[in-house]
Design an enzyme around this catalytic site. Structure first.
Site, PDB file in Angstrom:
ATOM      1  N   ARG A   1       0.855  -1.203   0.000  1.00 43.86           N
ATOM      2  CA  ARG A   1       0.000   0.000   0.000  1.00 43.86           C
ATOM      3  C   ARG A   1       0.885   1.245   0.000  1.00 43.86           C
ATOM      4  O   ARG A   1       0.608   2.233  -0.653  1.00 43.86           O
ATOM      5  CB  ARG A   1      -0.972   0.009   1.189  1.00 43.86           C
ATOM      6  CG  ARG A   1      -1.748   1.325   1.307  1.00 43.86           C
ATOM      7  CD  ARG A   1      -3.082   1.239   2.077  1.00 43.86           C
ATOM      8  NE  ARG A   1      -3.082   0.331   3.191  1.00 43.86           N
ATOM      9  CZ  ARG A   1      -2.461   0.553   4.358  1.00 43.86           C
ATOM     10  NH1 ARG A   1      -1.797   1.671   4.569  1.00 43.86           N
ATOM     11  NH2 ARG A   1      -2.497  -0.347   5.311  1.00 43.86           N
TER      12      ARG A   1
ATOM     13  N   TYR B   1     -16.015  16.824 -14.917  1.00 44.19           N
ATOM     14  CA  TYR B   1     -16.400  15.408 -14.922  1.00 44.19           C
ATOM     15  C   TYR B   1     -17.469  15.166 -13.840  1.00 44.19           C
ATOM     16  O   TYR B   1     -17.328  15.651 -12.716  1.00 44.19           O
ATOM     17  CB  TYR B   1     -15.136  14.571 -14.648  1.00 44.19           C
ATOM     18  CG  TYR B   1     -15.409  13.101 -14.564  1.00 44.19           C
ATOM     19  CD1 TYR B   1     -15.798  12.392 -15.699  1.00 44.19           C
ATOM     20  CD2 TYR B   1     -15.282  12.422 -13.369  1.00 44.19           C
ATOM     21  CE1 TYR B   1     -16.054  11.040 -15.619  1.00 44.19           C
ATOM     22  CE2 TYR B   1     -15.533  11.066 -13.289  1.00 44.19           C
ATOM     23  CZ  TYR B   1     -15.928  10.382 -14.423  1.00 44.19           C
ATOM     24  OH  TYR B   1     -16.184   9.041 -14.338  1.00 44.19           O
TER      25      TYR B   1
ATOM     26  N   LYS C   1      -8.346   6.546 -19.187  1.00 45.43           N
ATOM     27  CA  LYS C   1      -8.697   7.081 -20.494  1.00 45.43           C
ATOM     28  C   LYS C   1      -7.504   6.967 -21.445  1.00 45.43           C
ATOM     29  O   LYS C   1      -7.006   5.885 -21.651  1.00 45.43           O
ATOM     30  CB  LYS C   1      -9.221   8.509 -20.329  1.00 45.43           C
ATOM     31  CG  LYS C   1     -10.205   8.675 -19.152  1.00 45.43           C
ATOM     32  CD  LYS C   1     -11.523   7.922 -19.338  1.00 45.43           C
ATOM     33  CE  LYS C   1     -12.335   7.816 -18.054  1.00 45.43           C
ATOM     34  NZ  LYS C   1     -12.593   9.079 -17.374  1.00 45.43           N
TER      35      LYS C   1
ATOM     36  N   ASP D   1      -7.195  19.075 -14.259  1.00 43.02           N
ATOM     37  CA  ASP D   1      -7.499  17.725 -14.732  1.00 43.02           C
ATOM     38  C   ASP D   1      -7.138  17.693 -16.220  1.00 43.02           C
ATOM     39  O   ASP D   1      -7.798  18.326 -17.039  1.00 43.02           O
ATOM     40  CB  ASP D   1      -8.987  17.432 -14.490  1.00 43.02           C
ATOM     41  CG  ASP D   1      -9.360  15.999 -14.860  1.00 43.02           C
ATOM     42  OD1 ASP D   1      -8.697  15.414 -15.740  1.00 43.02           O
ATOM     43  OD2 ASP D   1     -10.330  15.476 -14.269  1.00 43.02           O
TER      44      ASP D   1
HETATM   45  C1  LIG Z   1     -13.015   9.484 -16.106  1.00 45.56           C
HETATM   46  C2  LIG Z   1     -12.601  10.816 -15.612  1.00 45.56           C
HETATM   47  C3  LIG Z   1     -12.301  11.032 -14.264  1.00 45.56           C
HETATM   48  C4  LIG Z   1     -12.466   9.950 -13.203  1.00 45.56           C
HETATM   49  O1  LIG Z   1     -11.599   8.890 -13.427  1.00 45.56           O
HETATM   50  P1  LIG Z   1     -11.916   7.356 -13.013  1.00 45.56           P
HETATM   51  O2  LIG Z   1     -10.675   6.679 -13.451  1.00 45.56           O
HETATM   52  O3  LIG Z   1     -13.130   6.937 -13.750  1.00 45.56           O
HETATM   53  O4  LIG Z   1     -12.123   7.338 -11.537  1.00 45.56           O
HETATM   54  C5  LIG Z   1     -11.884  12.295 -13.888  1.00 45.56           C
HETATM   55  N1  LIG Z   1     -11.777  13.305 -14.783  1.00 45.56           N
HETATM   56  C6  LIG Z   1     -12.068  13.128 -16.086  1.00 45.56           C
HETATM   57  C7  LIG Z   1     -11.939  14.284 -17.026  1.00 45.56           C
HETATM   58  C8  LIG Z   1     -12.492  11.897 -16.546  1.00 45.56           C
HETATM   59  O5  LIG Z   1     -12.805  11.741 -17.835  1.00 45.56           O
END
Ligand SMILES: *Cc1c(COP(=O)(O)O)cnc(C)c1O
Length: 389
Positions: free
Chosen positions: A51, A103, A200, A175
């Site tokens: 962890r 998001y 992604k 982000d």
């Molecule tokens: C998918 C996404 C998240 C969250 O990520 P997870 O891996 O699904 O927890 C945060 N910000 C953006 C822009 C996203 O597309």
């Protein structure tokens, strides 16, 4: 490798990774061990419990840091895990300014998880830096910026936000999931921390859920390592390996995503059944000039509002065969989804409509299949949408 100056595509393949000293294995081993031998109490080789740290994760973190030009990379079990761990640095009474079409899961963390703890968030259109500056309160601690935003693909000025953050001593978190470090480098524009859902584009094959924070701020990195160890949003060693593998082709994948998305966006813009196309590469997009300055290319995501509302959008999404009707984005395969019913269902209807997420809106994640096949598939969708209306 760390000592050799290298460009982005080379870093994607090599950064953070060395042939394994114990076997010579060229690819990073997946170390599944949860615990590590200590010669005596406290005498270990840098790892004691997975962890707190794991060698496969360390390799991924080195690569992620290099790609964002950061001193530190911290890998998480999901993008939301990265976001919530970063936000755990806040305390009761703190206030955050957040983009108004972030998001859906990020909105939910602020609205449903942090609010009850007394952390306040104001959601606002960050298109005007002057308005953002005015909205800063004495207790504001952070600016949370997502650009391009999701799903409206609005573009916000990272350098201007960094200027405000500097003036007001705020942490600027960006982000960068939609743009990826191939297209945009928030840290170079003055951000304190970059957040990613590696689920992604970074992993790119829709077979891992993961996240990351990258920063060059030593104190913040130390705090994030502590919070991650304390709270536990860690990725599995196998997933770390998968993301490392995906990252190797990030540059080439992104170039093809952008090429096809640019061409499909132009096609959609001229289509008679289309009301609006949201793509930062189009001159008609309000953020086009800023995107041209801040990003190397406009990305692989397109949102399109079609005629006929929900009935037409549903028929479109049922008819497409190459585009798969599914949530998420950034994989090699093309995806199409309906934000109002799918990804953004957790955002209240009024809030959705205020930012323009209507019932005819479809979000496309343009994959790297043959471009002609993708165009034919959109035609299949439009034919079904017309028949349904
Ligand atoms: C998918 C996404 C998240 C969250 O990520 P997870 O891996 O699904 O927890 C945060 N910000 C953006 C822009 C996203 O597309």
């Amino acid at each position: 490798m760390a000592s050799v100056p290298a460009k982005f595509d080379t870093l994607c393949i090599h950064a953070g990774q060395e042939p394994d000293p114990s076997s010579g294995a060229v690819m990073t081993p997946i170390v599944l061990a949860s615990t590590f031998v200590q010669d005596g109490p406290g005498a270990h080789k840098g790892y004691d419990y997975s962890r707190a740290g794991n060698p496969t994760r360390t390799a991924l973190e080195g690569c992620l840091a290099a790609l964002e030009g950061a001193k530190h990379g911290i890998a998480f079990g999901s993008g939301c895990g990265a976001t919530s761990t970063l936000l755990l640095g806040l305390k009761t009474g703190d206030h955050v300014l957040v983009g108004d079409d972030v998001y859906g899961g990020t909105f939910r963390i602020f609205d449903r998880v942090l609010k009850p703890f007394g952390v306040e968030a104001t959601f606002m259109d960050m298109s005007s830096p002057a308005k953002v500056r005015e909205a800063v309160r004495p207790n504001t601690k952070m600016l949370w910026v997502e650009t391009p935003s999701n799903p409206m693909l609005k573009i916000f000025d990272i350098a201007a936000m960094a200027q405000i953050a500097k003036e007001k001593s705020l942490l600027l978190a960006v982000d960068n999931t939609f743009a990826t470090p191939v297209l945009q480098n928030p840290l170079a524009l003055g951000a304190t921390a970059v957040v990613h859902s590696t689920t992604k584009y970074l992993n790119g094959h829709s077979d891992v859920v993961g996240g990351a924070i990258m920063t060059s701020d030593d104190a913040l990195a130390e705090r994030m390592h502590f919070l991650q160890k304390a709270v536990g949003a860690v990725p599995s060693p196998f997933d770390c390996y998968m993301v490392l593998r995906g990252l190797k082709t990030l540059g080439v994948r992104m170039r093809q995503h952008v090429k096809s998305a640019e061409s499909l966006a132009h096609y959609l813009e001229s289509h008679p059944q289309v009301k609006n196309v949201y793509y930062p590469g189009l001159v008609s997009h309000p953020g086009h000039a800023l995107a041209s300055k801040q990003m190397r290319a406009p990305g692989g995501m397109i949102s399109v509002e079609i005629d006929g509302g929900l009935v037409a959008a549903s028929a479109f999404l049922r008819a497409v065969r190459v585009f798969v009707c599914a949530e998420s984005l950034g994989g090699v395969e093309s995806l199409a989804e309906h934000p109002a019913i799918m990804t953004h269902a957790s955002v209240p209807k009024e809030a959705r409509e205020a930012v323009g997420i209507g019932d005819g809106l479809i979000r496309l994640s343009v994959g790297i299949e043959d471009e002609g096949d993708l165009r034919d598939d959109l035609d299949r969708g439009f034919a079904a949408a017309k028949a349904a209306g």
